[in-house]
Design an enzyme around this catalytic site. Sequence first.
Site, PDB file in Angstrom:
ATOM      1  N   PRO A   9      11.001  25.772  27.996  1.00 28.55           N
ATOM      2  CA  PRO A   9       9.861  26.117  28.836  1.00 28.55           C
ATOM      3  C   PRO A   9       9.867  27.550  29.369  1.00 28.55           C
ATOM      4  CG  PRO A   9      11.333  24.588  29.956  1.00 28.55           C
ATOM      5  CD  PRO A   9      11.775  24.640  28.531  1.00 28.55           C
ATOM      6  N   ASN A  10       8.694  28.132  29.332  1.00 26.61           N
ATOM      7  CA  ASN A  10       8.399  29.464  29.883  1.00 26.61           C
ATOM      8  C   ASN A  10       8.978  30.616  29.055  1.00 26.61           C
ATOM      9  OD1 ASN A  10       6.976  28.432  32.213  1.00 26.61           O
ATOM     10  ND2 ASN A  10       8.978  27.719  32.904  1.00 26.61           N
ATOM     11  N   ARG A  17       6.926  37.654  31.877  1.00 27.75           N
ATOM     12  CA  ARG A  17       7.470  36.865  32.987  1.00 27.75           C
ATOM     13  C   ARG A  17       8.656  37.594  33.634  1.00 27.75           C
ATOM     14  NH1 ARG A  17      11.484  31.885  31.496  1.00 27.75           N
ATOM     15  NH2 ARG A  17      12.012  31.351  33.637  1.00 27.75           N
ATOM     16  N   TYR A  22      14.090  39.467  32.883  1.00 26.37           N
ATOM     17  CA  TYR A  22      14.103  39.160  31.448  1.00 26.37           C
ATOM     18  C   TYR A  22      13.663  40.315  30.557  1.00 26.37           C
ATOM     19  CZ  TYR A  22      14.488  34.399  33.274  1.00 26.37           C
ATOM     20  OH  TYR A  22      14.908  33.269  33.938  1.00 26.37           O
ATOM     21  N   ASN A  71      17.995  27.903  23.681  1.00 27.42           N
ATOM     22  CA  ASN A  71      17.769  28.339  25.060  1.00 27.42           C
ATOM     23  C   ASN A  71      16.763  27.354  25.628  1.00 27.42           C
ATOM     24  OD1 ASN A  71      17.205  29.442  27.503  1.00 27.42           O
ATOM     25  ND2 ASN A  71      16.806  31.522  26.743  1.00 27.42           N
ATOM     26  N   ALA A  74      14.923  26.154  31.935  1.00 24.12           N
ATOM     27  CA  ALA A  74      15.353  25.381  33.107  1.00 24.12           C
ATOM     28  C   ALA A  74      15.871  23.991  32.735  1.00 24.12           C
ATOM     29  CB  ALA A  74      14.202  25.264  34.102  1.00 24.12           C
ATOM     30  N   GLU A  95      24.503  27.479  23.061  1.00 25.46           N
ATOM     31  CA  GLU A  95      23.574  27.632  24.189  1.00 25.46           C
ATOM     32  C   GLU A  95      23.445  29.111  24.521  1.00 25.46           C
ATOM     33  OE1 GLU A  95      24.415  25.183  27.698  1.00 25.46           O
ATOM     34  OE2 GLU A  95      23.827  26.886  28.948  1.00 25.46           O
ATOM     35  N   HIS A  97      21.436  32.184  26.954  1.00 23.76           N
ATOM     36  CA  HIS A  97      20.559  32.606  28.055  1.00 23.76           C
ATOM     37  C   HIS A  97      20.403  34.112  28.028  1.00 23.76           C
ATOM     38  CE1 HIS A  97      20.526  28.642  29.672  1.00 23.76           C
ATOM     39  NE2 HIS A  97      21.839  28.601  29.487  1.00 23.76           N
ATOM     40  N   ARG A 104      23.170  34.156  39.224  1.00 16.91           N
ATOM     41  CA  ARG A 104      21.897  33.828  39.860  1.00 16.91           C
ATOM     42  C   ARG A 104      22.065  32.645  40.841  1.00 16.91           C
ATOM     43  NH1 ARG A 104      17.354  33.620  35.402  1.00 16.91           N
ATOM     44  NH2 ARG A 104      16.071  33.608  37.302  1.00 16.91           N
TER      45      ARG A 104
HETATM   46  C1  DQA Z   1      17.090  31.222  31.095  1.00 19.76           C
HETATM   47  C2  DQA Z   1      17.796  30.917  32.422  1.00 19.76           C
HETATM   48  C3  DQA Z   1      17.237  29.649  33.057  1.00 19.76           C
HETATM   49  O1  DQA Z   1      17.892  29.396  34.287  1.00 19.76           O
HETATM   50  C4  DQA Z   1      15.758  29.808  33.329  1.00 19.76           C
HETATM   51  O2  DQA Z   1      15.223  28.620  33.854  1.00 19.76           O
HETATM   52  C5  DQA Z   1      15.004  30.263  32.134  1.00 19.76           C
HETATM   53  C6  DQA Z   1      15.591  31.299  31.270  1.00 19.76           C
HETATM   54  C7  DQA Z   1      17.582  32.537  30.472  1.00 19.76           C
HETATM   55  O3  DQA Z   1      17.376  32.722  29.261  1.00 19.76           O
HETATM   56  O4  DQA Z   1      18.112  33.396  31.173  1.00 19.76           O
HETATM   57  O5  DQA Z   1      13.877  29.836  31.882  1.00 19.76           O
HETATM   58  O6  DQA Z   1      17.401  30.165  30.192  1.00 19.76           O
END
Ligand code: DQA
Length: 143
Positions: A9-10, A17, A22, A71, A74, A95, A97, A104
């Site tokens: 998501p996102n 964003r 990011y 990735n 959240a 995994e 990020h 964070r």
């Molecule tokens: C993320 C880190 C997560 O905590 C966050 O919710 C994201 C992006 C990252 O790539 O840094 O959506 O996965």
Amino acid sequence: MKISIINGPNLNLIGKREPEIYGNESLNSYLQLLAAAYPDVCFTIFQSNVEGEIVNEIQRVGFDCDGIVINAGAYTHYSLAIADALRSVVAPAVEVHISNVHAREEARHHSELAPACVGVIAGFGLDSYRLAVEALDAMQKNG
Ligand code: DQA
């Protein structure tokens, strides 16, 4: 070699964003360049904002590809369903990020997925994805 990149998501909004966290580059254009830099690797690239669609994609690719780069955004921090899906398939997962989740908020320090993955790469910006591809490539070459 077949690598599936799965984004949650996102992550479709990366580039727009929270650029202070990011960056300004779109994830989609970065991943197109990444795929082009590995002509010998066959990539599938998937993004969804919906947990069940991510589970479906893991099930779809996870018995066929050589590695998964995930990735889950959240969902990383609380999705047992995605963790179970990763445990249910044969492909090893890394995994990823973009941000250093450990620097964070505390809610981002826990990963439900990490124990179901061979490793975790976080904090290197979009380059985290390339590092994950390199890790899967090296794992395959080293048997
Ligand atoms: C993320 C880190 C997560 O905590 C966050 O919710 C994201 C992006 C990252 O790539 O840094 O959506 O996965």
